[in-house]
Design an enzyme around this catalytic site. Sequence first.
Site, PDB file in Angstrom:
ATOM      1  N   CYS A 222      38.558  41.056  41.985  1.00  5.97           N
ATOM      2  CA  CYS A 222      38.500  41.890  43.196  1.00  5.97           C
ATOM      3  C   CYS A 222      37.107  41.819  43.815  1.00  5.97           C
ATOM      4  CB  CYS A 222      38.865  43.338  42.867  1.00  5.97           C
ATOM      5  SG  CYS A 222      37.932  44.053  41.503  1.00  5.97           S
TER       6      CYS A 222
ATOM      7  N   THR B 217      38.065  51.483  35.845  1.00  6.80           N
ATOM      8  CA  THR B 217      39.303  50.720  35.621  1.00  6.80           C
ATOM      9  C   THR B 217      39.811  50.995  34.207  1.00  6.80           C
ATOM     10  OG1 THR B 217      38.154  48.737  34.837  1.00  6.80           O
ATOM     11  CG2 THR B 217      38.626  48.869  37.208  1.00  6.80           C
TER      12      THR B 217
ATOM     13  N   GLY C 228      30.943  38.770  36.315  1.00  9.51           N
ATOM     14  CA  GLY C 228      30.806  37.342  36.636  1.00  9.51           C
ATOM     15  C   GLY C 228      31.104  37.072  38.099  1.00  9.51           C
TER      16      GLY C 228
END
Length: 333
Positions: A150, A180, A210
């Site tokens: 995302c 999350t 990342g």
Amino acid sequence: MVKVGVNGFGRIGRLVTRAAFNSGKVDIVAINDPFIDLNYMVYMFQYDSTHGKFHGTVKAENGKLVINGKSISIFQERDPANIKWGDAGAEYVVESTGVFTTMEKAGAHLKGGAKRVIISAPSADAPMFVMGVNHEKYDNSLKIVSNASCTTNCLAPLAKVIHDHFGIVEGLMTTVHAITATQKTVDGPSGKMWRDGRGAAQNIIPASTGAAKAVGKVIPELNGKLTGMAFRVPTPNVSVVDLTCRLEKAAKYDDIKKVVKQASEGPLKGILGYTEDQVVSCDFNSDTHSSTFDAGAGIALNDHFVKLISWYDNEFGYSNRVVDLMVYMASKE
């Protein structure tokens, strides 16, 4: 219309299904989740604490999940190789368990009759595509692809516009990211990443991501020029990217606003948004853009050094891109 199976009926699995029904662009024909039985699927799809109740009908009938009158086959297999996607007519599979993210693991879906797999997470070895950035590099020899993360979907369209117009010499990204499912409600054990195990509702938690390095995979000219980190904060949804970068060509902040606004109305319409309003995170809940540039929040130190801010609904914006990627792939069959 491409027929789709969903593996893993978690946040992304359910919202990809919602996005599919909202857009009418793809046809969900099967869902696999070994941990959620049919009646529980009805409940979980219907009620959502973040995005509200589903506007439509959901019921269980004859062992199938029926959404808006459309019957969906249900499987409860733990091993992806055992899911009979072919029998259900699923050509593409959205791999949204968060577990089978490599080519080898996601490839198990092909054994059950799926033709292609879209991993709804970054992958160590599957080619990554970000809509509006490098999706045109997709070719139909690829059986397994990743829709990246995302955050990469938020950062990459903005980075592309800035790099195309002014050149990015180097940059650092911070994402201030909503909670999350990988986090803990109260302090608990968390493997190697000790901080990640601290109570999500109580803390601002520095974390690794990342996402910025992955931009170098989807925009090769930026490889090695971007890296970043995350702060996990106690909000349920919507995150924001802060990209601080050095520009090759001199640019006034107004020049940057202008090119981003043009992109948002042109080639990146629906993917990159633009706002000059005094917005806060809640204003982007259930927003379908990958990224919305906040013109009023960014700052320039000088003509070569800027901080740019872009919002994203990390659940729903991303889920809509998964659908868009499948539609694009289907157009290349």
